[in-house]
Scaffold this active site. Sequence first.
Site, PDB file in Angstrom:
ATOM      1  N   HIS A 305       0.847  -1.200   0.000  1.00  0.00           N
ATOM      2  CA  HIS A 305       0.000   0.000   0.000  1.00  0.00           C
ATOM      3  C   HIS A 305       0.877   1.242   0.000  1.00  0.00           C
ATOM      4  O   HIS A 305       1.938   1.252   0.616  1.00  0.00           O
ATOM      5  CB  HIS A 305      -0.895   0.015   1.240  1.00  0.00           C
ATOM      6  CG  HIS A 305      -2.075   0.919   1.097  1.00  0.00           C
ATOM      7  ND1 HIS A 305      -2.002   2.262   1.347  1.00  0.00           N
ATOM      8  CD2 HIS A 305      -3.336   0.669   0.693  1.00  0.00           C
ATOM      9  CE1 HIS A 305      -3.194   2.806   1.125  1.00  0.00           C
ATOM     10  NE2 HIS A 305      -4.020   1.872   0.719  1.00  0.00           N
ATOM     11  N   ASP A 362      -8.003  -5.257  -0.166  1.00  0.00           N
ATOM     12  CA  ASP A 362      -8.456  -6.118  -1.267  1.00  0.00           C
ATOM     13  C   ASP A 362      -8.095  -7.584  -1.068  1.00  0.00           C
ATOM     14  O   ASP A 362      -8.586  -8.446  -1.801  1.00  0.00           O
ATOM     15  CB  ASP A 362      -7.844  -5.600  -2.575  1.00  0.00           C
ATOM     16  CG  ASP A 362      -8.415  -4.229  -2.940  1.00  0.00           C
ATOM     17  OD1 ASP A 362      -7.637  -3.284  -3.132  1.00  0.00           O
ATOM     18  OD2 ASP A 362      -9.658  -4.103  -2.964  1.00  0.00           O
TER      19      ASP A 362
HETATM   20  C1  SDX Z   1      -6.236   0.104  -3.015  1.00  0.00           C
HETATM   21  O1  SDX Z   1      -4.395   4.569  -2.040  1.00  0.00           O
HETATM   22  C2  SDX Z   1      -5.374   3.974  -1.405  1.00  0.00           C
HETATM   23  O2  SDX Z   1      -5.809   4.371  -0.343  1.00  0.00           O
HETATM   24  C3  SDX Z   1      -5.966   2.799  -2.187  1.00  0.00           C
HETATM   25  C4  SDX Z   1      -6.980   1.934  -1.447  1.00  0.00           C
HETATM   26  C5  SDX Z   1      -8.283   2.691  -1.163  1.00  0.00           C
HETATM   27  O3  SDX Z   1      -9.007   2.309  -0.232  1.00  0.00           O
HETATM   28  O4  SDX Z   1      -8.607   3.620  -1.989  1.00  0.00           O
HETATM   29  O5  SDX Z   1      -6.437   1.463  -0.211  1.00  0.00           O
HETATM   30  C6  SDX Z   1      -7.385   0.720  -2.298  1.00  0.00           C
HETATM   31  O6  SDX Z   1      -5.970   0.465  -4.124  1.00  0.00           O
HETATM   32  C7  SDX Z   1      -5.349  -0.871  -2.276  1.00  0.00           C
HETATM   33  C8  SDX Z   1      -4.156  -1.368  -3.137  1.00  0.00           C
HETATM   34  C9  SDX Z   1      -4.694  -2.465  -4.092  1.00  0.00           C
HETATM   35  N1  SDX Z   1      -3.601  -2.840  -5.047  1.00  0.00           N
HETATM   36  C10 SDX Z   1      -2.977  -4.017  -4.955  1.00  0.00           C
HETATM   37  O7  SDX Z   1      -3.159  -4.834  -4.044  1.00  0.00           O
HETATM   38  C11 SDX Z   1      -2.000  -4.284  -6.103  1.00  0.00           C
HETATM   39  C12 SDX Z   1      -0.691  -4.895  -5.553  1.00  0.00           C
HETATM   40  N2  SDX Z   1       0.056  -3.835  -4.795  1.00  0.00           N
HETATM   41  C13 SDX Z   1       0.901  -3.005  -5.505  1.00  0.00           C
HETATM   42  O8  SDX Z   1       1.048  -3.021  -6.848  1.00  0.00           O
HETATM   43  C14 SDX Z   1       1.487  -1.835  -4.728  1.00  0.00           C
HETATM   44  O9  SDX Z   1       1.766  -2.256  -3.454  1.00  0.00           O
HETATM   45  C15 SDX Z   1       0.651  -0.561  -4.709  1.00  0.00           C
HETATM   46  C16 SDX Z   1       0.310  -0.119  -6.087  1.00  0.00           C
HETATM   47  C17 SDX Z   1      -0.602  -0.789  -3.915  1.00  0.00           C
HETATM   48  C18 SDX Z   1       1.455   0.523  -4.024  1.00  0.00           C
HETATM   49  O10 SDX Z   1       2.593   0.678  -4.755  1.00  0.00           O
HETATM   50  P1  SDX Z   1       3.595   1.907  -4.550  1.00  0.00           P
HETATM   51  O11 SDX Z   1       3.322   2.623  -3.296  1.00  0.00           O
HETATM   52  O12 SDX Z   1       3.647   2.705  -5.810  1.00  0.00           O
HETATM   53  O13 SDX Z   1       4.952   1.196  -4.333  1.00  0.00           O
HETATM   54  P2  SDX Z   1       5.859   0.610  -5.469  1.00  0.00           P
HETATM   55  O14 SDX Z   1       5.027   0.018  -6.564  1.00  0.00           O
HETATM   56  O15 SDX Z   1       6.836   1.665  -5.829  1.00  0.00           O
HETATM   57  O16 SDX Z   1       6.567  -0.597  -4.715  1.00  0.00           O
HETATM   58  C19 SDX Z   1       7.586  -0.320  -3.748  1.00  0.00           C
HETATM   59  C20 SDX Z   1       8.417  -1.603  -3.685  1.00  0.00           C
HETATM   60  C21 SDX Z   1       8.891  -2.084  -5.056  1.00  0.00           C
HETATM   61  O17 SDX Z   1      10.058  -2.854  -4.877  1.00  0.00           O
HETATM   62  P3  SDX Z   1      11.514  -2.117  -5.108  1.00  0.00           P
HETATM   63  O18 SDX Z   1      11.585  -1.790  -6.599  1.00  0.00           O
HETATM   64  O19 SDX Z   1      11.524  -0.887  -4.226  1.00  0.00           O
HETATM   65  O20 SDX Z   1      12.513  -3.182  -4.686  1.00  0.00           O
HETATM   66  O21 SDX Z   1       7.590  -2.668  -3.159  1.00  0.00           O
HETATM   67  C22 SDX Z   1       7.450  -3.672  -4.167  1.00  0.00           C
HETATM   68  C23 SDX Z   1       7.806  -3.039  -5.482  1.00  0.00           C
HETATM   69  O22 SDX Z   1       8.262  -4.020  -6.386  1.00  0.00           O
HETATM   70  N3  SDX Z   1       6.052  -4.077  -4.123  1.00  0.00           N
HETATM   71  C24 SDX Z   1       5.613  -5.310  -4.320  1.00  0.00           C
HETATM   72  C25 SDX Z   1       4.226  -5.254  -4.154  1.00  0.00           C
HETATM   73  N4  SDX Z   1       3.860  -3.989  -3.879  1.00  0.00           N
HETATM   74  C26 SDX Z   1       4.998  -3.261  -3.869  1.00  0.00           C
HETATM   75  N5  SDX Z   1       6.272  -6.457  -4.603  1.00  0.00           N
HETATM   76  C27 SDX Z   1       5.491  -7.561  -4.732  1.00  0.00           C
HETATM   77  N6  SDX Z   1       4.144  -7.595  -4.582  1.00  0.00           N
HETATM   78  C28 SDX Z   1       3.491  -6.457  -4.293  1.00  0.00           C
HETATM   79  N7  SDX Z   1       2.186  -6.475  -4.140  1.00  0.00           N
END
Ligand code: SDX
Length: 428
Positions: A305, A362
Amino acid sequence: MSDHVKLIYDGKTYELPVITGSEGEKGIDISALRQTTGLITLDPGFANTGSCVSTITFMNGEKGILRYRGIPVEQLAEYSIFTETTYLLINGVLPTRKQLNQFSILLNDNSLIHEDMQSFFQSFPRASHPMGILSSMVTALRSFYPEIKITEEEINLMVTRLLSKIRTLAAMSYKISRGHKVVYPRPDLSYCANFLNMMFDNPVKPYQIDEDQVRALNIFWILHADHEQNCSTSTVRMVGSGRVNLYAAISAGIAALWGPLHGGANQAVIEMLTKIKEEDSGNVAKSVERAKDKNDPFRLMGFGHRVYKTYDPRAKIMKKTCDGVLEKLKISDPLLDIAKELEEVALKDNYFIDHNLYPNIDFYSGIVLRALGIPTNMFTVMFAIGRLPGWIAQWKESVDDPNWRLSRPRQIYAGPAPIDYVPIEDRI
Ligand code: SDX
């Protein structure tokens, strides 16, 4: 603590004000930055940038705190119903019993949609995704209910209409997609019971209202009701800043929510868990390893998140609701077992620990929806119905804000230097 920061640039020192929120959050006010320094800021994804001052929802991502108008979401999930939480978010206070009854009557009075709208549903290909249909139909509502003039009363009627009709539109699109007769809303049913009845009642097997399912749906929608400046809410504010009508701003919010990184994750989680069950014989290790592999675009859906760097408080309640609703309905869902094992393995893995990756709302929400009989492709529609009160509250706050302006971010240009137009005959 200082109420300003100093910026030293090009031999000059500038002072920028620091504002402090009611929970002690601090932000540098850069609204005069460009005109005083010639500089702008750059923050792709806005991870470090506040777009507004808001009184609606408070989140603390490090401590896993979420409050709507100051009330912890845990208490609302325990004691409130969705229409009461809706009233709280939009009006800023919990309703009296009389106010809640009047609100429920207004919602019932506005639950029907214009019969001519049914033909719109017939024109969509049967395999259309319900989120695309919902976004289109919400925009179409404006054609049937054009606001005459922007008065407080007209806005309140538009809000109530939308809150009530989104439920009817969602259930209607489901019935029509299955070629079944549409079920109309009933004035004797509560908001959540009405939705379930519109979804599942049919002449062959009349739907039996199950209070445990109704309670689970209230909790589901309360947990989704607002989440400060997330992607879809920021979209509603951005689109609303052009002073477009509410229906168009909400339709844009629905489109923004659809993405698998945002609200579409609840559908993606179930697809991921189903894949683990069917292709990996329920073995979660492969998915955990893939999620860590930087050469693999796979992500653990429902994990991570932008704000929460600890367990999403909503996911805790949703997980408990899963156990409760499955037990009461005497359903065992193998995907819940896989989800719990996946969580256990991931939370012990250094990659997830180091990246502060925990289950978000989710991760378990799809299990609750499956127990209610909601089809997977409608999961994000369910998220949208739950988030509508938050979108409306945030839209109203921005429209009422005397300092609110048209949203128009700047950029840093990195394109070509000036060149002249080349006539087509001279191009090679
Ligand atoms: C919702 O914003 C809100 O409030 C949203 C929400 C709401 O109520 O409105 O809470 C609802 O959207 C919840 C999120 C649902 N999405 C998912 O579950 C999709 C999977 N999660 C991600 O793709 C990710 O965690 C995000 C998009 C939710 C957040 O991503 P960020 O903050 O942009 O962080 P990032 O993508 O830059 O990741 C940071 C690091 C990376 O690794 P590094 O390159 O730094 O080594 O964390 C890793 C990413 O690769 N990472 C993950 C991961 N999420 C982040 N690695 C594996 N699996 C994951 N799920």
